[in-house]
Design an enzyme around this catalytic site. Structure first.
Site, mmCIF file in Angstrom:
data_model
loop_
_atom_site.group_PDB
_atom_site.id
_atom_site.type_symbol
_atom_site.label_atom_id
_atom_site.label_comp_id
_atom_site.label_asym_id
_atom_site.label_seq_id
_atom_site.Cartn_x
_atom_site.Cartn_y
_atom_site.Cartn_z
ATOM 1 N N LYS A 117 6.495 -1.927 2.008
ATOM 2 C CA LYS A 117 5.286 -1.337 2.598
ATOM 3 C C LYS A 117 4.111 -2.300 2.404
ATOM 4 O O LYS A 117 3.200 -2.046 1.605
ATOM 5 C CB LYS A 117 5.007 0.046 1.997
ATOM 6 N N LEU A 151 10.806 1.339 7.481
ATOM 7 C CA LEU A 151 10.311 1.772 6.179
ATOM 8 C C LEU A 151 11.044 3.069 5.817
ATOM 9 O O LEU A 151 11.190 3.951 6.663
ATOM 10 C CB LEU A 151 8.805 2.035 6.239
ATOM 11 N N TYR A 202 0.828 -1.198 0.000
ATOM 12 C CA TYR A 202 0.000 0.000 0.000
ATOM 13 C C TYR A 202 0.864 1.249 0.000
ATOM 14 O O TYR A 202 2.070 1.192 0.214
ATOM 15 C CB TYR A 202 -0.963 0.000 1.199
#
Ligand code: PDD
Length: 285
Positions: free
Chosen positions: A149, A207, A33
Site C-alpha cells: 500500500k 491490494l 499509507y
C-alpha cells in the site's frame, strides 16, 4: 473547529502541519499509507489495517516508527481531536528525510509519520450506494507490487480522473490478459449468473483490501459460493451484479461498466445485503 494533524510527534493545526521538502515520501513516493473507517468515533478493523501496514513497511524495509499499540493511541487521539463521529483516519509513513539519493539513507534516518482525519458524509455515501455507480475500464499500467500500500498512486490518480471526465465515478483496471484487477482505490467483485461471488485472488496484482477480507468472511459464513479468481471484463458485463469494496465506501454497487448496464442497471440484492450487514461483522475499537 480547526483541523488537527499529527506530524512526527506533534499535534498541529493544519496550517502548521508540514513535512520537509526532502522527505522521501514527497520525492520518491518512498512511503506507505493506511485508511481506516471511523464509525461512532471508533476505528473499524484497526488490527487488520495495522497488520497490513506492518507488511507494507516490511516489504520496503522501512522500520515501524512506534509499536502498533502506540500507533493506535495516536490514531484515536487524532480522531478525538478532530471530533470525528463518522469519517476516516489516514496515516502515512515515509522512509524519512534525507539528502536526495535514490539509495536508502545510510545510516538509516527516522521514518516520518503523519496522521490526519476527516469526516465523511453518511447521507451522501448512502445515496451513492442506493443509486450505484458507473465505472469505465482502463489498462492496468501500474507497477508490479500494488500489493504494497504505497503512496505511489499516479496511475490510480490518472485513472480516477479519466473516469470522471468520461462521466463515470471510478475506473476498473484490466491487465494484459483482459482480466479485471481492481478499481482505482477499491477491490472489484461480480456476482455471476449462477450466483457465485467472484473477486480476484490477492496476489501481487491487487491490494489485499481489508474490506475484501471481511466480506469474504461474511459470505463464507452465509454459505454463499465464493470464487477467488480473476474474471474478464466480458464476464463482468454479463454478471448479475458488480460492486467494489474499500474502507471508505464499504460495499458500493456498480451498475454500469463502459456504458453497459449490469443486471437490470440497479444495485443488486447481494451487494445491498453485504453493505447492510458489513458492520455487524467488522471489528470496532
Ligand atoms: N484505498 N485497492 C486499492 C488500489 C485501494 O487503494 C484500496 C483502498 C483498496 C481497498 O482496500 P481496503 O478495503 O483495505 O480499504 C483496494 C483507500 C481507501 C484509499 O486509497 O483511500
Amino acid at each position: 473547529m480547526s483541523r488537527i494533524a499529527y506530524v512526527n510527534g506533534r499535534y498541529l493545526p493544519f496550517r502548521d502541519a508540514k513535512v520537509h521538502v526532502e522527505d522521501r515520501g514527497y520525492q520518491f513516493s518512498d512511503a506507505v499509507y493506511e485508511v481506516c473507517e471511523v464509525r461512532d468515533g471508533r476505528l473499524i478493523e484497526e488490527r487488520r489495517h495495522l497488520e497490513r501496514l506492518k507488511r507494507s513497511l516490511g516489504e520496503l524495509r522501512i522500520s515501524m516508527p512506534m509499536s502498533p499499540a502506540a500507533l493506535g493511541v495516536v490514531l484515536r487521539e487524532v480522531v478525538a481531536r478532530n471530533r470525528i463521529g463518522y469519517g476516516m483516519v489516514y496515516l502515512q509513513i515515509s522512509r524519512g528525510v534525507a539528502r536526495r539519493d535514490h539509495a536508502f539513507p545510510s545510516p538509516p534516518v527516522a521514518p516520518s509519520l503523519v496522521v490526519t482525519a476527516r469526516p465523511l458524509n453518511m447521507a451522501r455515501n448512502a445515496a451513492l450506494a442506493a443509486a450505484g455507480i458507473a465505472v469505465v475500464s482502463m489498462p492496468d499500467d501500474r507497477w508490479g507490487r500494488v500489493d504494497i500500500k504505497s503512496v505511489g498512486l499516479l496511475t490510480n490518480v490518472l485513472a480516477r480522473q479519466a473516469a470522471i471526465e468520461q462521466g463515470a465515478r471510478d475506473a476498473w483496471f484490466v491487465d494484459r490478459d483482459g482480466m479485471v484487477t481492481e478499481a482505482a482505490s477499491a477491490n472489484a467483485w461480480i456476482v455471476t449468473r449462477e450466483g457465485a461471488l467472484v473477486t480476484r485472488r490477492a496476489d501481487r496484482a491487487i491490494l489485499r483490501g481489508i474490506t475484501r477480507t471481511v466480506v469474504l468472511d461474511v459470505v463464507g459464513a452465509q454459505g454463499l459460493t465464493v470464487e477467488e479468481r480473476a474474471f474478464t471484463l466480458q464476464e463482468a458485463l454479463a454478471a448479475r451484479e458488480a460492486f467494489i469494496t474499500s474502507a471508505t465506501q464499504i460495499v458500493l454497487p456498480v451498475v454500469r461498466i463502459d456504458g453497459n448496464a449490469i443486471g437490470d442497471g440497479t444495485p443488486g440484492p447481494v451487494a445491498t445485503a453485504l453493505r447492510r450487514e458489513f458492520h455487524r461483522h467488522a471489528e470496532r475499537n
